[in-house]
Design a protein around this motif. Structure first.
Motif, PDB file in Angstrom:
ATOM      1  N   ALA A  48     -37.997 -60.413   6.676  1.00  0.00           N
ATOM      2  CA  ALA A  48     -39.148 -59.675   6.145  1.00  0.00           C
ATOM      3  C   ALA A  48     -40.405 -60.230   6.780  1.00  0.00           C
ATOM      4  O   ALA A  48     -40.545 -61.448   6.954  1.00  0.00           O
ATOM      5  CB  ALA A  48     -39.221 -59.783   4.628  1.00  0.00           C
ATOM      6  N   ALA A  58     -43.565 -59.713   1.091  1.00  0.00           N
ATOM      7  CA  ALA A  58     -42.483 -60.199   1.946  1.00  0.00           C
ATOM      8  C   ALA A  58     -41.999 -61.551   1.462  1.00  0.00           C
ATOM      9  O   ALA A  58     -40.792 -61.808   1.346  1.00  0.00           O
ATOM     10  CB  ALA A  58     -42.966 -60.292   3.401  1.00  0.00           C
ATOM     11  N   MET A 203     -40.248 -53.643  -2.848  1.00  0.00           N
ATOM     12  CA  MET A 203     -39.334 -54.616  -2.241  1.00  0.00           C
ATOM     13  C   MET A 203     -38.219 -55.015  -3.203  1.00  0.00           C
ATOM     14  O   MET A 203     -37.045 -55.101  -2.819  1.00  0.00           O
ATOM     15  CB  MET A 203     -40.113 -55.844  -1.797  1.00  0.00           C
TER      16      MET A 203
END
Length: 251
Positions: A48, A58, A203
């Motif tokens: 990421a 991330a 995410m």
């Protein structure tokens, strides 16, 4: 207007964005989760990347309790947060050509791996070049970005393209250009950004989807437990040892 009312308006705005992403990006989140599951099942690696505040979502999926142990943070020196001095240097580095290619060439990333690239605007040289180079290497690229920037701003990459143009799967965060949800008479600039809230949720939704997809295939997802529960450290030590050849944040 009272401060508490502004707080409520921000929560409402964030909730509204989360609902939009849940409903409108469900197919793309499923596709991204499947790519991640495919890589795990095939013995490939997960990475990421995000620059500036886009690095926060991330980092949120790396070495995370309840998260996939195989997710590695692909760091570009000077861009991974606000700790670089001066902080404005990080913004400048996002516009430097060649940086992403140099980082990928010196990383363990290779064909078949998955790279999630997070960039709110998707217009700077760094995320665009990162996606281009990753695909040259044969990686699968998931882009998390606000697609609105591609129609309302100008690309800062030499190609004139945006991150969204170089991805296998694009996840649209729905964040408006400028990333500020509130305004108020007497305050000249808009304020209250919601991109971190929404992108972090995206995410985690992708990671959850990947875990479920692996389980559906009869594969135990390599998940980490909290180190603050009994047995957590022992569980994590086993997972990190078992998958050590695909985990790079320990080296």
């Amino acid at each position: 207007m009272s401060e508490s009312k502004l707080a409520g308006q921000f929560f409402d705005a964030a909730i509204g964005l989360l609902q939009r992403v849940r409903d409108e990006e469900a197919g793309s989140i499923a596709a991204a989760g499947a790519l991640v599951a495919d890589a795990v099942a095939a013995g490939n690696r997960l990475f990421a990347f995000g620059a500036g505040h886009s690095s926060l979502p991330a980092q949120d999926v790396v070495y995370r309790a309840g998260g996939l142990a195989l997710m590695n943070f692909l760091a570009v020196p000077g861009t991974a947060g606000v700790d670089v001095m001066p902080a404005t240097l990080g913004s400048a580095l996002e516009r430097v050509g060649g940086l992403a290619g140099a980082v990928l060439d010196s990383s363990p990333a290779t064909t078949g791996d998955v790279l999630v690239i997070i960039s709110l605007s998707g217009r700077n040289a760094l995320p665009v070049e990162m996606a281009l180079k990753a695909r040259e290497l044969g990686m699968k690229v998931v882009g998390v970005t606000s697609v609105a920037y591609a129609t309302e701003t100008t690309s800062l990459h030499a190609s004139g393209t945006f991150l969204k143009d170089h991805c296998d799967v694009v996840l649209d965060s729905k964040i408006a250009v400028g990333d500020a949800e509130l305004g108020l008479d007497g305050i000249d600039a808009p304020f209250a950004p919601a991109s971190t809230v929404v992108t972090s949720a995206v995410m985690q939704a992708v990671m959850a989807t990947a875990a479920g997809e692996l389980a559906a295939r009869g594969i135990e997802p390599p998940l980490l437990r909290s180190g603050n529960v009994d047995g957590g450290h022992e569980w994590n030590a086993r997972v990190l040892r078992e998958y050590g050849d695909r985990i790079f944040f320990r080296h």
